[in-house]
Design a protein around this motif. Structure first.
Motif, PDB file in Angstrom:
ATOM      1  N   UNK A  24      33.862 -72.021  49.512  1.00 47.22           N
ATOM      2  CA  UNK A  24      32.788 -71.750  50.467  1.00 47.22           C
ATOM      3  C   UNK A  24      33.022 -72.560  51.741  1.00 47.22           C
ATOM      4  N   UNK A  25      32.787 -71.939  52.884  1.00 49.22           N
ATOM      5  CA  UNK A  25      32.849 -72.701  54.126  1.00 49.22           C
ATOM      6  C   UNK A  25      31.588 -73.565  54.217  1.00 49.22           C
ATOM      7  N   UNK A  26      31.713 -74.777  54.734  1.00 54.47           N
ATOM      8  CA  UNK A  26      30.594 -75.727  54.642  1.00 54.47           C
ATOM      9  C   UNK A  26      29.453 -75.434  55.606  1.00 54.47           C
ATOM     10  N   UNK A  27      28.292 -75.974  55.281  1.00 50.70           N
ATOM     11  CA  UNK A  27      27.145 -75.979  56.179  1.00 50.70           C
ATOM     12  C   UNK A  27      27.097 -77.327  56.895  1.00 50.70           C
ATOM     13  N   UNK A  28      26.862 -77.278  58.194  1.00 48.69           N
ATOM     14  CA  UNK A  28      26.800 -78.481  59.023  1.00 48.69           C
ATOM     15  C   UNK A  28      25.469 -78.468  59.757  1.00 48.69           C
ATOM     16  N   UNK A  29      24.688 -79.522  59.602  1.00 49.49           N
ATOM     17  CA  UNK A  29      23.388 -79.568  60.269  1.00 49.49           C
ATOM     18  C   UNK A  29      23.453 -80.476  61.489  1.00 49.49           C
ATOM     19  N   UNK A  30      22.905 -79.990  62.602  1.00 54.17           N
ATOM     20  CA  UNK A  30      22.747 -80.815  63.794  1.00 54.17           C
ATOM     21  C   UNK A  30      21.364 -81.436  63.742  1.00 54.17           C
ATOM     22  N   UNK A  31      21.313 -82.758  63.600  1.00 49.43           N
ATOM     23  CA  UNK A  31      20.028 -83.449  63.585  1.00 49.43           C
ATOM     24  C   UNK A  31      19.324 -83.268  64.929  1.00 49.43           C
ATOM     25  N   UNK A  32      18.014 -83.049  64.893  1.00 48.43           N
ATOM     26  CA  UNK A  32      17.225 -82.818  66.102  1.00 48.43           C
ATOM     27  C   UNK A  32      16.102 -83.852  66.173  1.00 48.43           C
ATOM     28  N   UNK A  33      16.410 -85.075  66.614  1.00 48.77           N
ATOM     29  CA  UNK A  33      15.403 -86.144  66.594  1.00 48.77           C
ATOM     30  C   UNK A  33      14.177 -85.853  67.449  1.00 48.77           C
ATOM     31  N   UNK A  34      14.333 -85.094  68.528  1.00 53.94           N
ATOM     32  CA  UNK A  34      13.195 -84.780  69.386  1.00 53.94           C
ATOM     33  C   UNK A  34      12.389 -83.593  68.868  1.00 53.94           C
ATOM     34  N   UNK A  35      12.914 -82.917  67.846  1.00 52.67           N
ATOM     35  CA  UNK A  35      12.233 -81.750  67.260  1.00 52.67           C
ATOM     36  C   UNK A  35      12.210 -81.923  65.747  1.00 52.67           C
ATOM     37  N   UNK A  36      11.438 -82.878  65.251  1.00 50.35           N
ATOM     38  CA  UNK A  36      11.508 -83.226  63.828  1.00 50.35           C
ATOM     39  C   UNK A  36      11.074 -82.116  62.882  1.00 50.35           C
ATOM     40  N   UNK A  37      10.346 -81.135  63.374  1.00 47.60           N
ATOM     41  CA  UNK A  37       9.912 -80.038  62.505  1.00 47.60           C
ATOM     42  C   UNK A  37      10.887 -78.857  62.516  1.00 47.60           C
ATOM     43  N   UNK A  38      11.991 -79.012  63.240  1.00 49.90           N
ATOM     44  CA  UNK A  38      12.976 -77.926  63.360  1.00 49.90           C
ATOM     45  C   UNK A  38      14.267 -78.305  62.630  1.00 49.90           C
ATOM     46  N   UNK A  39      14.986 -77.274  62.191  1.00 48.25           N
ATOM     47  CA  UNK A  39      16.298 -77.485  61.584  1.00 48.25           C
ATOM     48  C   UNK A  39      17.268 -76.493  62.191  1.00 48.25           C
ATOM     49  N   UNK A  40      18.471 -76.979  62.469  1.00 44.57           N
ATOM     50  CA  UNK A  40      19.540 -76.136  63.003  1.00 44.57           C
ATOM     51  C   UNK A  40      20.786 -76.351  62.148  1.00 44.57           C
ATOM     52  N   UNK A  41      21.182 -75.284  61.450  1.00 44.49           N
ATOM     53  CA  UNK A  41      22.294 -75.367  60.509  1.00 44.49           C
ATOM     54  C   UNK A  41      23.397 -74.409  60.943  1.00 44.49           C
TER      55      UNK A  41
END
Length: 367
Positions: A24-41
């Motif tokens: 499987x190709x990996x999942x990489x998450x970009x942390x969003x410190x200014x948007x704590x309720x959001x996730x970007x994967x």
């Protein structure tokens, strides 16, 4: 005929074995410190052996051609490409012992040309104003070969039910106890990846909606917004791999929930910016995906929690001489610094105020 059947069975077996053993190709998450309720994967499709999301498509295209009897052990293969599909097709053609010819725009980055040749393919460069698809089809006919035609065959060759990147991503998210994303963002090149994703989300009755991001001077947004279907067959886009002057047969507009036109300058700037943030080199269309995700965070997902999944399509090293070349970027009229500043502010404060940086006369539009 007996030899042909043996070759066919062996070749199908090789392709299917490659699919089954591929990690499987990996999942990489970009942390969003200014948007704590959001996730970007990001699903990192650059992890494939041929370095891009087109690895799956190339395998499916060859399997499709073999199964319908159009490819045998003597068949030279041809395809029109902006580079990544051709790189992967060359890799699989070499696996099967078949000659492969990539019909590509002469403006295709040198890094991609080198990889096509590295994997055993040959490059046929097409000048501005000519159609790579027509040239590839004509060459295949002249040489008793097979035109893989990613633009026509992407949708029928790729099974939306399984063995595709969104199905794999769904399994990974479940394993991590993460909910299905609110949105999935992808560019339209052949239209195959977007169509497969949209069909998967709808066929599984998932809540995930599909946004397709389009570069400047591409036909897909206008087709989605106004039903306009401009004619044309030019092959090159500054954001290589996505963006076409004509809508391709594999693009199914009915499965698209939203589209955004992304300035080319933003795509280049975002690729540079994201490479620095992730400490991993990413290509230009990955930058396009990032800007599309930010549009959603600033728009449909502005209130409350929300998650977006998108793709790392390939490695930025394939665009040496462009993505890393300040002089080339300046010659295009790109103000990379302005977009970089906007991205820094968004990351630090969660506020998105993009510069007005379209190089043409197009409006910045989200539908």
């Amino acid at each position: 005929m007996k030899i042909s059947n043996i070759w066919r069975q062996r070749s199908e077996g090789l392709l299917l074995a490659d699919r089954e053993r591929a990690p499987q190709t990996p999942l990489v998450e970009l942390a969003l410190p200014a948007l704590p309720s959001k996730r970007l994967i990001f699903k990192d499709e650059s992890a494939h052996p041929t370095g891009s999301l087109k690895h799956r498509l190339a395998r499916a295209l060859l399997l499709h051609g073999i199964r319908k009897g159009a490819i045998n052990q003597y068949t030279p293969l041809f395809d029109a490409s902006s580079g990544n599909t051709a790189i992967s097709e060359a890799w699989f053609a070499r696996m099967l012992g078949l000659p492969f010819f990539a019909v590509i725009p002469e403006a295709t980055s040198q890094g991609k040309q080198d990889l096509i040749r590295h994997f055993g393919g040959e490059c046929i460069l097409i000048g501005a104003g000519k159609c790579c698809k027509r040239e590839a089809a004509a060459l295949a006919e002249q040489h008793d070969g097979y035109f893989l035609d990613q633009f026509l065959n992407a949708a029928p060759a790729v099974d939306w039910h399984a063995n595709n990147l969104v199905a794999e991503m769904a399994v990974q998210l479940t394993a991590l106890a993460l909910p299905e994303p609110d949105w999935f963002v992808a560019g339209a090149g052949t239209g195959g990846t977007a169509t497969c994703a949209g069909r998967f989300f709808r066929g599984r009755n998932l809540r995930t909606r599909l946004m397709v991001v389009d570069p400047e001077d591409s036909a897909f947004f206008d087709f989605h917004a106004r039903g306009q279907h401009p004619a044309g067959c030019l092959c090159a886009s500054r954001v290589e791999g996505i963006g076409r002057p004509t809508v391709e047969p594999s693009f199914t507009v009915s499965v698209v929930d939203a589209m955004a036109v992304i300035p080319d300058a933003a795509s280049f700037a975002a690729a540079r910016w994201l490479s620095a943030r992730l400490r991993k080199s990413v290509g230009i269309s990955t930058g396009t995906n990032l800007i599309g995700a930010i549009h959603l965070f600033n728009g449909q997902l502005a209130a409350g929690a929300g998650s977006i999944a998108t793709l790392i399509c390939d490695d930025g090293a394939r665009y040496t001489g462009r993505l890393d070349d300040d002089a080339w970027l300046a010659a295009q009229g790109f103000d990379i610094a302005a977009w970089g500043s906007a991205l820094d502010i968004w990351y630090a404060r969660g506020s998105w105020q993009p510069p007005d940086q379209f190089s043409g006369n197009r409006e910045s539009t989200v539908l």
